[in-house]
Write an enzyme that holds these catalytic residues in place. Structure first.
Site, PDB file in Angstrom:
ATOM      1  N   VAL A  64       0.814  -1.228   0.000  1.00 55.72           N
ATOM      2  CA  VAL A  64       0.000   0.000   0.000  1.00 55.72           C
ATOM      3  C   VAL A  64       0.844   1.272   0.000  1.00 55.72           C
ATOM      4  O   VAL A  64       0.338   2.348  -0.324  1.00 55.72           O
ATOM      5  CB  VAL A  64      -1.011   0.052   1.178  1.00 55.72           C
ATOM      6  N   SER A 141      -7.319   4.570  14.811  1.00 54.36           N
ATOM      7  CA  SER A 141      -7.001   3.901  16.079  1.00 54.36           C
ATOM      8  C   SER A 141      -7.315   4.902  17.181  1.00 54.36           C
ATOM      9  O   SER A 141      -7.348   6.114  16.928  1.00 54.36           O
ATOM     10  CB  SER A 141      -5.507   3.566  16.101  1.00 54.36           C
ATOM     11  N   TYR A 154       3.292   6.277  14.941  1.00 53.04           N
ATOM     12  CA  TYR A 154       1.975   5.609  14.855  1.00 53.04           C
ATOM     13  C   TYR A 154       0.858   6.609  15.143  1.00 53.04           C
ATOM     14  O   TYR A 154      -0.124   6.694  14.400  1.00 53.04           O
ATOM     15  CB  TYR A 154       1.939   4.428  15.828  1.00 53.04           C
ATOM     16  N   ALA A 156       0.992   9.876  14.921  1.00 53.71           N
ATOM     17  CA  ALA A 156       0.932  10.885  13.848  1.00 53.71           C
ATOM     18  C   ALA A 156       0.231  10.307  12.622  1.00 53.71           C
ATOM     19  O   ALA A 156      -0.594  10.973  11.987  1.00 53.71           O
ATOM     20  CB  ALA A 156       2.342  11.353  13.494  1.00 53.71           C
ATOM     21  N   SER A 157       0.553   9.054  12.295  1.00 55.57           N
ATOM     22  CA  SER A 157      -0.054   8.455  11.099  1.00 55.57           C
ATOM     23  C   SER A 157      -1.563   8.302  11.291  1.00 55.57           C
ATOM     24  O   SER A 157      -2.346   8.568  10.373  1.00 55.57           O
ATOM     25  CB  SER A 157       0.582   7.102  10.776  1.00 55.57           C
TER      26      SER A 157
END
Ligand SMILES: NC(=O)c1ccc[n+]([C@@H]2O[C@H](COP(=O)([O-])OP(=O)(O)OC[C@H]3O[C@@H](n4cnc5c(N)ncnc54)[C@H](O)[C@@H]3O)[C@@H](O)[C@H]2O)c1
Length: 251
Positions: A64, A141, A154, A156-157
């Protein structure tokens, strides 16, 4: 319930966990599912499981984080299965780091898969969705809605996925496309081992209590049920929503 009868869905991250559970759920409700994952053996197993249950699915190799790979996989799903109407972006990675020690390559990899990867799957699916309507469900999340120690990339994403969802929802609102986000809390899947096995030395368990709830983990199937609702016509009026399902973690 056959809410997806006659529809084609693409789901990323279908080799494991939530992506697998989502592909199985959509297929069980009538969708033909293009399964996108970087791990071919696991992805092919998902397709076998769907077929064994009487569903229709196709395994497509896909990284991806790579635009060409995503485009080839989504176009392949459309040419084999038909016009894509539903896209669900489950592929994700994560691990803990002390932020002051995190190599920039790891930062780039986590952002590349979780955030850029989400955008690329949406981007590749959109031409099909624009040709008659459709639904996108992104996966964030609790870490996209709150701070989590040792997880700068994580968080930030996933925070990026939250606002990417809103941006796409507002851009395509008048084009018969809805874009919503499901934000799980702890889910019993292999990604949790990637986190627990990388806890930095001396990390404070006390700080990690803020990312746990007395309700414990969910199963991926429980979250897939919510994803299926959001991807269905029952959620026609839902657009740009961030749906937390996290055992009260982000109350
Ligand atoms: N498990 C949890 O506690 C939890 C909590 C909140 C959010 N999430 C999110 O849910 C989503 C699904 O995670 P999961 O728990 O099912 O994890 P998982 O590790 O079980 O599954 C992730 C899948 O993504 C695939 N993948 C990884 N990199 C890829 C790439 N570059 N291209 C294509 N596929 C790739 C993996 O091969 C795997 O099949 C992720 O976005 C994750 O961040 C998980």
């Amino acid at each position: 319930m056959q809410r997806f009868a006659g529809q084609v869905a693409v789901v990323s991250g279908t080799g494991s966990g939530l992506g697998k559970a989502t592909a199985e759920r959509l297929a069980s409700e009538g969708a033909a599912v293009g399964c996108l994952d970087i791990v071919d053996a696991a992805n092919e197993q998902t397709v076998k499981d769907i077929e064994a249950a009487g569903g229709r699915a196709l395994a497509l190799h896909c990284d991806v984080s790579n635009a060409d790979s995503v485009r080839t996989a989504v176009d392949g799903a459309a040419s084999e299965l038909g016009r894509v109407q539903v896209a669900v972006t489950c592929a994700g990675i994560g691990r803990f780091w002390n932020s002051h020690e995190m190599p920039s390559a790891d930062w780039q990899r986590i952002l590349g898969v979780n955030l850029t990867g989400t955008f690329l799957v949406c981007q590749a699916a959109l031409p099909y969705l624009l040709d008659g309507g459709g639904r996108i469900v992104t996966i964030a999340s609790n870490a996209g809605l709150m701070g989590q120690p040792y997880s700068a990339a994580y968080c930030a994403s996933k925070g990026g996925v939250v606002n990417l969802t809103r941006a796409l929802a507002s851009e395509y609102m008048t084009r018969n496309i809805t874009v919503n986000c499901v934000a799980p809390g702890g889910m019993d899947t292999p990604i949790q081992n990637d986190f627990s096995s990388t806890l930095p030395e001396g990390a404070s368990l006390k700080e990690l209590h803020r990312i746990m709830t007395p309700m414990g983990n969910s199963t991926p199937q429980e979250i897939a049920g919510v994803v299926a609702f959001v991807a269905s016509d029952e959620a026609r009026y839902m657009n740009g929503s961030i749906v937390s399902i996290d055992g009260g973690l982000t109350i």
